[in-house]
Design an enzyme around this catalytic site. Structure first.
Site, PDB file in Angstrom:
ATOM      1  CG  ASP A  74       2.709   4.523   4.637  1.00  0.00           C
ATOM      2  OD1 ASP A  74       2.869   3.659   3.741  1.00  0.00           O
ATOM      3  OD2 ASP A  74       3.377   5.574   4.664  1.00  0.00           O
TER       4      ASP A  74
ATOM      5  CD  GLU B 224       3.945   1.546   0.361  1.00  0.00           C
ATOM      6  OE1 GLU B 224       4.414   0.891   1.312  1.00  0.00           O
ATOM      7  OE2 GLU B 224       3.754   2.776   0.428  1.00  0.00           O
TER       8      GLU B 224
ATOM      9  CG  ASP C 178       6.795   4.407   2.945  1.00  0.00           C
ATOM     10  OD1 ASP C 178       5.739   4.007   2.396  1.00  0.00           O
ATOM     11  OD2 ASP C 178       7.030   5.608   3.125  1.00  0.00           O
ATOM     12  N   GLY C 179       7.265   2.368   0.524  1.00  0.00           N
ATOM     13  CA  GLY C 179       7.626   2.417  -0.877  1.00  0.00           C
ATOM     14  C   GLY C 179       7.394   3.815  -1.413  1.00  0.00           C
TER      15      GLY C 179
ATOM     16  CG  ASP D 226       8.260   8.954   3.251  1.00  0.00           C
ATOM     17  OD1 ASP D 226       7.588   8.501   2.314  1.00  0.00           O
ATOM     18  OD2 ASP D 226       8.568  10.157   3.359  1.00  0.00           O
TER      19      ASP D 226
ATOM     20  CG  HIS E 243       3.466  11.271   4.853  1.00  0.00           C
ATOM     21  ND1 HIS E 243       4.804  11.258   4.551  1.00  0.00           N
ATOM     22  CD2 HIS E 243       2.854  10.537   3.894  1.00  0.00           C
ATOM     23  CE1 HIS E 243       4.998  10.570   3.431  1.00  0.00           C
ATOM     24  NE2 HIS E 243       3.832  10.118   3.021  1.00  0.00           N
TER      25      HIS E 243
END
Length: 185
Positions: A68, A46, A10-11, A134, A124
């Site tokens: 994601d 990301e 994640d970023g 995250d 999320h």
């Protein structure tokens, strides 16, 4: 049959574009790493997360990256072939955004003995490993915002690194928008 290593990436960018950003990967075995970028974009963060995950997991086992970010997945697994064929230009003839990261990912995948596959997960939505990535990426972004750029690893080999100099907006800051035609090959 070789094992499959599964890693979530994640970023995070606190103000997109140009704000402090963070990246993270979380191996489903519990190991992880994260780091901050003084100035970037969501897309840069990301892509950095994907690059760091690949570099951290060499070997012959298949590497499954869950993200994601459809942008990061498509950059690394779909669009890269056409961009390379077209001399690193998009279908519209423009330059590929975040080229250094895209080329770094392509090279890291080529250098790896095992195959790299990508899987999109909805962000999320309670996926434990995506949520952990995250949190780590957000923490790294906040540390970068304070000027405390630390690469954190689960093995305790944390290191403080000087804050990277902000990248010129025209060179790397991709617009914060949905996937669009100028990104396609």
């Amino acid at each position: 049959m070789d094992a499959v290593i599964t890693v979530s990436t994640d970023g995070s960018c606190l103000r997109n574009p140009g704000g402090a950003s963070g990246w993270a990967w979380v191996n489903h075995d519990g190991s992880f790493a994260s780091g901050g970028i003084a100035s970037g974009t969501n897309q840069v963060a990301e892509l950095q997360a994907v690059l760091e995950a690949i570099r951290a997991h060499p070997g012959a086992d298949e590497l499954r990256i869950e993200s994601d970010s459809q942008y990061a997945i498509k950059c690394a697994s779909v669009w890269v072939t056409g961009w390379k064929r077209k001399g690193w230009r998009t279908a519209s003839g423009g330059p590929v955004k975040n080229l250094d990261l895209v080329q770094g990912i392509e090279q890291a995948m080529a250098d790896r003995a095992g195959k790299v596959v990508f899987h999109w997960v909805r962000g999320h939505q309670g996926d434990h490993f995506n949520e952990r990535a995250d949190v780590l990426a957000g923490s790294a972004a906040r540390a970068a915002q304070r000027g405390e750029v630390v690469v954190t690893r689960s093995d305790g080999a944390d290191e403080t690194v000087p804050a990277p100099r902000p990248v010129a907006a025209a060179a790397s800051a991709a617009p914060a928008r949905a996937l669009d035609a100028d990104l396609l090959f």
